[in-house]
Design a protein around this motif. Structure first.
Motif, mmCIF file in Angstrom:
data_model
loop_
_atom_site.group_PDB
_atom_site.id
_atom_site.type_symbol
_atom_site.label_atom_id
_atom_site.label_comp_id
_atom_site.label_asym_id
_atom_site.label_seq_id
_atom_site.Cartn_x
_atom_site.Cartn_y
_atom_site.Cartn_z
ATOM 1 N N ILE A 1 0.848 -1.211 0.000
ATOM 2 C CA ILE A 1 0.000 0.000 0.000
ATOM 3 C C ILE A 1 0.877 1.253 0.000
ATOM 4 C CG2 ILE A 1 -1.640 1.336 1.383
ATOM 5 C CD1 ILE A 1 -2.809 -1.348 2.343
ATOM 6 N N LYS A 2 1.903 1.224 0.827
ATOM 7 C CA LYS A 2 2.805 2.383 0.933
ATOM 8 C C LYS A 2 3.526 2.644 -0.382
ATOM 9 C CE LYS A 2 6.456 4.272 3.864
ATOM 10 N NZ LYS A 2 7.339 4.013 5.039
ATOM 11 N N ALA A 3 3.850 1.563 -1.095
ATOM 12 C CA ALA A 3 4.547 1.709 -2.372
ATOM 13 C C ALA A 3 3.586 2.017 -3.518
ATOM 14 C CB ALA A 3 5.330 0.436 -2.681
ATOM 15 N N GLY A 4 2.312 2.037 -3.215
ATOM 16 C CA GLY A 4 1.314 2.346 -4.242
ATOM 17 C C GLY A 4 1.084 1.214 -5.219
ATOM 18 N N LYS A 5 1.427 0.000 -4.818
ATOM 19 C CA LYS A 5 1.287 -1.138 -5.730
ATOM 20 C C LYS A 5 -0.132 -1.698 -5.771
ATOM 21 C CE LYS A 5 6.119 -2.641 -5.411
ATOM 22 N NZ LYS A 5 7.018 -3.764 -5.054
ATOM 23 N N ILE A 6 -0.911 -1.423 -4.734
ATOM 24 C CA ILE A 6 -2.289 -1.908 -4.710
ATOM 25 C C ILE A 6 -3.203 -0.803 -4.202
ATOM 26 C CG2 ILE A 6 -1.652 -4.324 -4.330
ATOM 27 C CD1 ILE A 6 -2.383 -3.908 -1.374
ATOM 28 N N GLY A 7 -4.466 -0.909 -4.542
ATOM 29 C CA GLY A 7 -5.455 0.047 -4.055
ATOM 30 C C GLY A 7 -5.887 -0.293 -2.638
ATOM 31 N N THR A 8 -6.658 0.568 -2.045
ATOM 32 C CA THR A 8 -7.098 0.365 -0.647
ATOM 33 C C THR A 8 -8.604 0.128 -0.531
ATOM 34 O OG1 THR A 8 -7.296 2.763 -0.376
ATOM 35 C CG2 THR A 8 -5.201 1.752 0.283
ATOM 36 N N ASP A 9 -9.240 -0.133 -1.656
ATOM 37 C CA ASP A 9 -10.672 -0.436 -1.574
ATOM 38 C C ASP A 9 -10.871 -1.820 -0.959
ATOM 39 O OD1 ASP A 9 -11.280 -2.479 -4.076
ATOM 40 O OD2 ASP A 9 -9.594 -1.106 -4.457
ATOM 41 N N GLU A 10 -12.057 -2.051 -0.430
ATOM 42 C CA GLU A 10 -12.341 -3.265 0.356
ATOM 43 C C GLU A 10 -12.107 -4.546 -0.435
ATOM 44 O OE1 GLU A 10 -16.073 -5.348 2.779
ATOM 45 O OE2 GLU A 10 -16.196 -3.240 2.169
ATOM 46 N N GLU A 11 -12.561 -4.599 -1.683
ATOM 47 C CA GLU A 11 -12.434 -5.804 -2.490
ATOM 48 C C GLU A 11 -10.978 -6.139 -2.774
ATOM 49 O OE1 GLU A 11 -13.753 -9.178 -4.171
ATOM 50 O OE2 GLU A 11 -14.992 -7.702 -3.135
ATOM 51 N N THR A 12 -10.196 -5.109 -3.105
ATOM 52 C CA THR A 12 -8.769 -5.317 -3.387
ATOM 53 C C THR A 12 -8.030 -5.812 -2.156
ATOM 54 O OG1 THR A 12 -8.757 -3.590 -5.088
ATOM 55 C CG2 THR A 12 -6.630 -4.205 -4.139
ATOM 56 N N LEU A 13 -8.297 -5.183 -1.028
ATOM 57 C CA LEU A 13 -7.633 -5.598 0.215
ATOM 58 C C LEU A 13 -7.981 -7.035 0.586
ATOM 59 C CD1 LEU A 13 -7.994 -2.370 2.401
ATOM 60 C CD2 LEU A 13 -5.924 -3.247 1.316
ATOM 61 N N LYS A 14 -9.232 -7.416 0.370
ATOM 62 C CA LYS A 14 -9.665 -8.782 0.678
ATOM 63 C C LYS A 14 -8.927 -9.794 -0.200
ATOM 64 C CE LYS A 14 -13.788 -11.707 0.924
ATOM 65 N NZ LYS A 14 -15.260 -11.761 0.720
ATOM 66 N N GLU A 15 -8.852 -9.515 -1.492
ATOM 67 C CA GLU A 15 -8.178 -10.428 -2.415
ATOM 68 C C GLU A 15 -6.695 -10.533 -2.089
ATOM 69 O OE1 GLU A 15 -8.930 -9.069 -6.351
ATOM 70 O OE2 GLU A 15 -11.056 -9.627 -6.340
ATOM 71 N N GLN A 16 -6.064 -9.381 -1.821
ATOM 72 C CA GLN A 16 -4.636 -9.383 -1.511
ATOM 73 C C GLN A 16 -4.330 -10.099 -0.202
ATOM 74 O OE1 GLN A 16 -1.782 -8.140 -3.155
ATOM 75 N NE2 GLN A 16 -3.207 -8.146 -4.890
ATOM 76 N N THR A 17 -5.199 -9.921 0.761
ATOM 77 C CA THR A 17 -5.002 -10.584 2.062
ATOM 78 C C THR A 17 -5.065 -12.096 1.915
ATOM 79 O OG1 THR A 17 -5.919 -8.693 3.274
ATOM 80 C CG2 THR A 17 -5.890 -10.823 4.405
ATOM 81 N N GLN A 18 -6.050 -12.573 1.146
ATOM 82 C CA GLN A 18 -6.189 -14.016 0.938
ATOM 83 C C GLN A 18 -4.981 -14.588 0.191
ATOM 84 O OE1 GLN A 18 -9.946 -14.247 -1.105
ATOM 85 N NE2 GLN A 18 -11.147 -14.346 0.785
ATOM 86 N N ALA A 19 -4.522 -13.870 -0.828
ATOM 87 C CA ALA A 19 -3.370 -14.334 -1.604
ATOM 88 C C ALA A 19 -2.101 -14.346 -0.750
ATOM 89 C CB ALA A 19 -3.172 -13.434 -2.828
ATOM 90 N N LEU A 20 -1.923 -13.295 0.033
ATOM 91 C CA LEU A 20 -0.738 -13.216 0.889
ATOM 92 C C LEU A 20 -0.762 -14.281 1.987
ATOM 93 C CD1 LEU A 20 -0.333 -9.342 1.203
ATOM 94 C CD2 LEU A 20 1.335 -10.931 0.199
ATOM 95 N N PHE A 21 -1.945 -14.589 2.495
ATOM 96 C CA PHE A 21 -2.042 -15.627 3.530
ATOM 97 C C PHE A 21 -1.567 -16.969 2.982
ATOM 98 C CE2 PHE A 21 -3.949 -18.875 6.126
ATOM 99 C CZ PHE A 21 -3.821 -18.369 7.414
ATOM 100 N N GLN A 22 -2.018 -17.315 1.771
ATOM 101 C CA GLN A 22 -1.593 -18.569 1.160
ATOM 102 C C GLN A 22 -0.083 -18.573 0.890
ATOM 103 O OE1 GLN A 22 -4.020 -19.153 -2.319
ATOM 104 N NE2 GLN A 22 -5.865 -19.628 -1.150
ATOM 105 N N GLU A 23 0.443 -17.398 0.587
ATOM 106 C CA GLU A 23 1.878 -17.287 0.294
ATOM 107 C C GLU A 23 2.727 -17.356 1.561
ATOM 108 O OE1 GLU A 23 4.931 -13.725 -0.981
ATOM 109 O OE2 GLU A 23 2.920 -13.724 -1.885
ATOM 110 N N LYS A 24 2.297 -16.686 2.620
ATOM 111 C CA LYS A 24 3.116 -16.549 3.829
ATOM 112 C C LYS A 24 2.958 -17.698 4.835
ATOM 113 C CE LYS A 24 4.619 -12.474 2.567
ATOM 114 N NZ LYS A 24 6.047 -12.280 2.181
ATOM 115 N N ASN A 25 1.797 -18.371 4.808
ATOM 116 C CA ASN A 25 1.533 -19.398 5.821
ATOM 117 C C ASN A 25 2.549 -20.541 5.836
ATOM 118 O OD1 ASN A 25 -0.291 -22.173 6.427
ATOM 119 N ND2 ASN A 25 -0.467 -20.526 7.925
ATOM 120 N N PRO A 26 2.925 -21.123 4.689
ATOM 121 C CA PRO A 26 3.896 -22.233 4.726
ATOM 122 C C PRO A 26 5.223 -21.846 5.376
ATOM 123 C CG PRO A 26 2.796 -22.161 2.604
ATOM 124 C CD PRO A 26 2.414 -20.897 3.317
#
Length: 309
Positions: free
Chosen positions: A252-277
């Protein structure tokens, strides 16, 4: 525990074994009948009735107000509702019987014992027929019905004893004689899996309903393992959330993604799958000795299957 019923069972078992010295108990001899077999069948069934009533009262049964107590629909009906006895399985396990067909060595002798008349088990119907008119029903006093009646009495005795085995050596309880004192039968057991569940004291197997004994981790050691794994799962969750939050804020700070609710939800889910292992690997590495000690601390016991899980 009163040994009266077990002693009566053992006397009958001894007589059946003695009978097998004169009649070969084999697949093609199951329908062999005689007055002696009829006598043993009736005596075995009478013991079964008595023990069924004893178990009925011991497990909350009350005497009907306006009629006699029935050992089948009343007594076995109550026990069936509690323990699903109709599916409980035993094996013929003696060198003195010569059955080769698996259908004759694996028995469910309590099937339909909670029913009456034509719906009752075959050995029950034979017992009533022989008891009331032995001359015309002598053929029903046969080896098949006698063995099944004896097996039914054996299972009731096992539930009456209600024995628990502590300090079981392994997940198949190989140090326990699963004849449990019988020279004819042994019980079906459900072995514990080689691993341990991280959220359940006991995990049911596919044959759970058929088994008379369950080999499981002791409640105390299983709970200790569950507690350790719960703490580890909590750490993994917390670290994953922390990693996702840091990565999300950086994007968000780097301006790579928007801050709308749908975008944040999608990014959070993708990052969770990436970071959890990665978080899981770090925590498991850090806690490997705790996990090892929890697994090593697991101990086994064998308990009677009363449909408690």
């Amino acid at each position: 525990m009163n040994q009266f019923f077990w002693n009566a069972y053992k006397r009958l078992e001894k007589e059946v074994l003695a009978l097998s010295e004169y009649i070969q108990f084999s697949d093609d001899q199951l329908m062999i009948y005689s007055p002696r077999i009829s006598d043993l069948l009736v005596r075995t069934a009478i013991e079964f009735e008595s023990l069924a009533k004893e178990l009925y009262y011991a497990n909350g049964g009350v005497k009907p107000v306006d009629r006699d107590l029935y050992f089948d629909t009343d007594c076995m009906g109550l026990l069936e509702s509690k323990w699903l006895l109709s599916k409980k399985t035993i094996y013929i396990n003696t060198p003195y019987f010569y059955f080769s067909d698996p259908a004759n060595t694996t028995l469910t002798p309590l099937h339909n014992t909670f029913k009456r008349r034509k719906s009752a088990s075959k050995w029950q119907r034979a017992y009533h027929a022989v008891k009331h008119d032995r001359i015309h029903n002598l053929k029903k006093g046969n080896v098949f019905n006698l063995i099944n009646a004896l097996g039914a009495l054996y299972i009731l005795n096992i539930y009456y004893k209600d024995a628990k085995f502590d300090n079981v050596s392994d997940n198949s309880a190989s140090n326990v004689d699963w004849g449990l004192g019988s020279e004819v039968f042994s019980v079906k057991i459900s072995c514990e899996s080689s691993g341990a569940s991280n959220d359940q004291i006991y995990v049911k197997k596919a044959d759970y309903d058929e088994c008379i004994y369950l080999v499981k981790h002791t409640d105390k050691t299983a709970q200790a393992f569950i507690d350790v794994m719960a703490g580890i799962n909590k750490q993994i969750s917390e670290q994953t959330v922390n990693d996702v939050t840091q990565s999300l804020n950086a994007k968000i700070k780097a301006g790579k993604i928007g801050t709308d609710e749908e975008t944040l939800k999608e990014q959070t889910q993708a990052l969770f799958q990436e970071k959890n292992p990665a978080a899981m690997r770090r925590v498991i590495e850090k806690e490997k000795f705790s996990i090892h000690n929890a697994i090593q601390g697991l101990r086994y016991e064998a308990v009677l299957n009363k449909q408690q899980y």
